[in-house]
Design a protein around this motif. Structure first.
Motif, PDB file in Angstrom:
ATOM      1  N   GLU A  28       0.858  -1.455   0.133  1.00  0.00           N
ATOM      2  CA  GLU A  28      -0.100   0.100   0.022  1.00  0.00           C
ATOM      3  C   GLU A  28       1.069   1.466   0.156  1.00  0.00           C
ATOM      4  O   GLU A  28       0.345   2.472  -0.719  1.00  0.00           O
ATOM      5  N   GLU A  29       2.042   1.439   1.150  1.00  0.00           N
ATOM      6  CA  GLU A  29       2.923   2.115   0.656  1.00  0.00           C
ATOM      7  C   GLU A  29       3.824   2.438  -0.465  1.00  0.00           C
ATOM      8  O   GLU A  29       3.944   3.241  -0.881  1.00  0.00           O
ATOM      9  N   GLU A  30       3.878   1.339  -0.358  1.00  0.00           N
ATOM     10  CA  GLU A  30       5.013   1.407  -2.076  1.00  0.00           C
ATOM     11  C   GLU A  30       4.234   1.585  -3.380  1.00  0.00           C
ATOM     12  O   GLU A  30       4.876   3.108  -4.114  1.00  0.00           O
ATOM     13  N   PHE A  31       2.766   1.752  -2.749  1.00  0.00           N
ATOM     14  CA  PHE A  31       2.560   2.023  -4.621  1.00  0.00           C
ATOM     15  C   PHE A  31       0.920   3.300  -4.529  1.00  0.00           C
ATOM     16  O   PHE A  31      -0.202   3.377  -5.033  1.00  0.00           O
ATOM     17  N   GLY A  32       0.847   3.321  -3.449  1.00  0.00           N
ATOM     18  CA  GLY A  32      -0.190   4.639  -3.270  1.00  0.00           C
ATOM     19  C   GLY A  32      -1.171   4.212  -2.797  1.00  0.00           C
ATOM     20  O   GLY A  32      -2.028   5.015  -3.704  1.00  0.00           O
ATOM     21  N   VAL A  33      -1.640   2.460  -2.871  1.00  0.00           N
ATOM     22  CA  VAL A  33      -2.980   2.238  -2.587  1.00  0.00           C
ATOM     23  C   VAL A  33      -3.574   1.876  -1.215  1.00  0.00           C
ATOM     24  O   VAL A  33      -3.193   1.234  -0.726  1.00  0.00           O
ATOM     25  N   SER A  34      -4.927   1.297  -1.245  1.00  0.00           N
ATOM     26  CA  SER A  34      -5.957   0.317  -0.478  1.00  0.00           C
ATOM     27  C   SER A  34      -5.909  -0.814  -1.104  1.00  0.00           C
ATOM     28  O   SER A  34      -6.392  -1.001  -2.108  1.00  0.00           O
ATOM     29  N   ALA A  35      -5.989  -1.743  -0.245  1.00  0.00           N
ATOM     30  CA  ALA A  35      -5.884  -3.231  -0.301  1.00  0.00           C
ATOM     31  C   ALA A  35      -7.030  -3.287  -0.257  1.00  0.00           C
ATOM     32  O   ALA A  35      -7.613  -4.524  -0.615  1.00  0.00           O
ATOM     33  N   ALA A  36      -8.009  -2.272   0.464  1.00  0.00           N
ATOM     34  CA  ALA A  36     -10.056  -2.635   0.456  1.00  0.00           C
ATOM     35  C   ALA A  36     -10.715  -3.302  -1.287  1.00  0.00           C
ATOM     36  O   ALA A  36     -10.499  -4.236  -0.926  1.00  0.00           O
ATOM     37  N   ALA A  37     -10.150  -1.975  -2.122  1.00  0.00           N
ATOM     38  CA  ALA A  37     -10.844  -3.268  -3.473  1.00  0.00           C
ATOM     39  C   ALA A  37     -10.326  -4.629  -3.803  1.00  0.00           C
ATOM     40  O   ALA A  37     -11.199  -4.704  -4.508  1.00  0.00           O
ATOM     41  N   PRO A  38      -8.542  -4.129  -3.610  1.00  0.00           N
ATOM     42  CA  PRO A  38      -7.748  -5.517  -4.805  1.00  0.00           C
ATOM     43  C   PRO A  38      -8.288  -6.690  -3.803  1.00  0.00           C
ATOM     44  O   PRO A  38      -8.895  -7.503  -4.122  1.00  0.00           O
TER      45      PRO A  38
END
Length: 122
Positions: A28-38
């Motif tokens: 999440e930190e590396e790619f600036g994403v949230s794991a909620a949707a994936p």
């Protein structure tokens, strides 16, 4: 060097819940994403669901230096009497709770480690 998906999945299967949690946070930190949707999308796929166990066990591997504090926490978690909790702590490795959700296991592991114990989630 080609990406080996099967090897990656096998490595995920061997990770503890805490290791998986740390991995998700790092991604999440590396790619600036949230794991909620994936995670919701991945749960629909067979491979991702197989990588995360639905039931795990919390195993006490060592009481550490603060044995009395660990006995108190084991007593609280299990609902056992003082003598039974002490017997569990004295006879490591001991299963503290089995067949529980990974989230609950993670919370119990944190509580036991805070008391000084060494714990493994399987």
């Amino acid at each position: 060097m080609a990406f080996d998906k099967a090897k990656f999945i096998e490595e995920l299967k061997s990770m503890t819940v805490l290791e998986l949690n740390d991995l998700v946070k790092a991604i999440e930190e590396e790619f600036g994403v949230s794991a909620a949707a994936p995670v919701a999308v991945a749960a629909a796929g067979g491979d991702a669901a197989a990588a995360a166990p639905s039931e795990v066990s919390v195993i006490l591997t060592s009481p550490g230096a603060a044995k009395i504090a660990v006995v108190k926490v084991v007593k609280e978690i299990t609902g056992l009497g003082l003598k039974e909790a002490k017997d569990l702590v004295d006879n490591v490795p001991s299963p503290i709770k089995e067949g529980i959700a990974p989230e609950e296991a993670e919370a119990l592991q944190a509580k036991l480690e805070e008391a000084g114990a060494v714990v493994e989630v399987k």
